[in-house]
Design a protein around this motif. Sequence first.
Motif, PDB file in Angstrom:
ATOM      1  N   CYS A   1       2.446  -2.257 -14.766  1.00 17.25           N
ATOM      2  CA  CYS A   1       2.276  -2.336 -13.368  1.00 17.25           C
ATOM      3  C   CYS A   1       1.163  -2.772 -12.819  1.00 17.25           C
ATOM      4  N   HIS A   2       1.505  -4.180 -11.596  1.00 16.49           N
ATOM      5  CA  HIS A   2       0.060  -4.916 -11.679  1.00 16.49           C
ATOM      6  C   HIS A   2      -0.056  -4.365 -10.617  1.00 16.49           C
ATOM      7  N   VAL A   3      -1.402  -4.913  -9.780  1.00 19.56           N
ATOM      8  CA  VAL A   3      -1.273  -5.071  -7.913  1.00 19.56           C
ATOM      9  C   VAL A   3      -2.225  -6.785  -7.994  1.00 19.56           C
ATOM     10  N   PHE A   4      -1.738  -7.772  -6.856  1.00 22.41           N
ATOM     11  CA  PHE A   4      -2.772  -9.013  -7.313  1.00 22.41           C
ATOM     12  C   PHE A   4      -3.693  -8.349  -6.004  1.00 22.41           C
ATOM     13  N   GLY A   5      -4.993  -8.227  -5.345  1.00 24.30           N
ATOM     14  CA  GLY A   5      -5.251  -8.288  -4.236  1.00 24.30           C
ATOM     15  C   GLY A   5      -5.337  -7.032  -4.067  1.00 24.30           C
ATOM     16  N   PRO A   6      -5.280  -7.283  -2.217  1.00 20.80           N
ATOM     17  CA  PRO A   6      -5.095  -8.724  -1.353  1.00 20.80           C
ATOM     18  C   PRO A   6      -6.407  -9.259  -1.264  1.00 20.80           C
TER      19      PRO A   6
END
Length: 320
Positions: A38-43
């Motif tokens: 899975c990933h995280v984008f930002g914030p």
Amino acid sequence: MGSADTVSFTPTPGWRDHDRRPSTPTVALPAGTVDAHCHVFGPGEAFPYAPERKYTPTDAGREELFALRDHLGIHRTVVVQATCHGADNSAMVDAVRAAGDRARGIATVRPDVTDAELAGLHEAGVRGVRFNFLSRLVEATPVRDLAVVAQKIAPLGWHAVIYFEASDLDELEGVLGALPVPLVIDHMGRPDVTRGVDGSAFSHFLRFVDRHDVWVKVSCPERLSVTGPPALDGERNAYRDVVPFARRVVEEFGDRVLWGTDWPHPNLTDHMPDDGLLVDHIPHIAPTARARQRLLVANPTRLYWPDDPPDTAVETEALP
């Protein structure tokens, strides 16, 4: 840490946002389940997106990831560095640190990364480096960079996560097979599911996995499927054309398979998957309780939390 300056980002035109109201799975996941991709984008205001990025997403930060994890019944996550952040691993590391022992990370690094920088990432919970060969997402990784970085991460006991198209395997096989670290292949090497599970291309991939120290993520049916998800008629058996491929990998390499959501599903153009439906996809590719225990708990625990007590990481032989 991210930049102290406030930066505003506009998503790429036509960007599909992730489903913020996923269904509740009908399948109960085994205790200790790991989402291994899975990933995280930002914030973006806290962790600006890389100037060299090829897409700008909508924000999908750690709090949303943790909420989805708990909604789906997942215990732990492996947060993979998103290409939109380049080699600035700040957002990923922030998410991994915030999760404590419930997360591990996969970084993106450049060949000039120092031993001190790698040691800092290891302390934060990083256990591997990702190499992306899809030119539509990044400038493809030169194979010489792959070899240099692999030599640097080997003493840490890390592995290399490799993302490539099925057609790239002929060119990459010799290089990948010679690396001094274990390999984890994203999304089954992106097979062409219209060519059949017994076709030459997928058979080649299976032989490659069999010959080397390779783990395989049976993830992202939504990226591989031609038939797509079902109509909204209550049917929970989605992405049926991908099932034979994933099931073959699970059957042949049951102790080296991993599963992940790929949340928040970057760069999809035809539809955005329901993460609850992706969980309900699992019994179709891992039809026995024992197979699911290995796929979801034993294997990722052994790879990412090897110091856990043995009874946490091994499958229960009595499971049907």
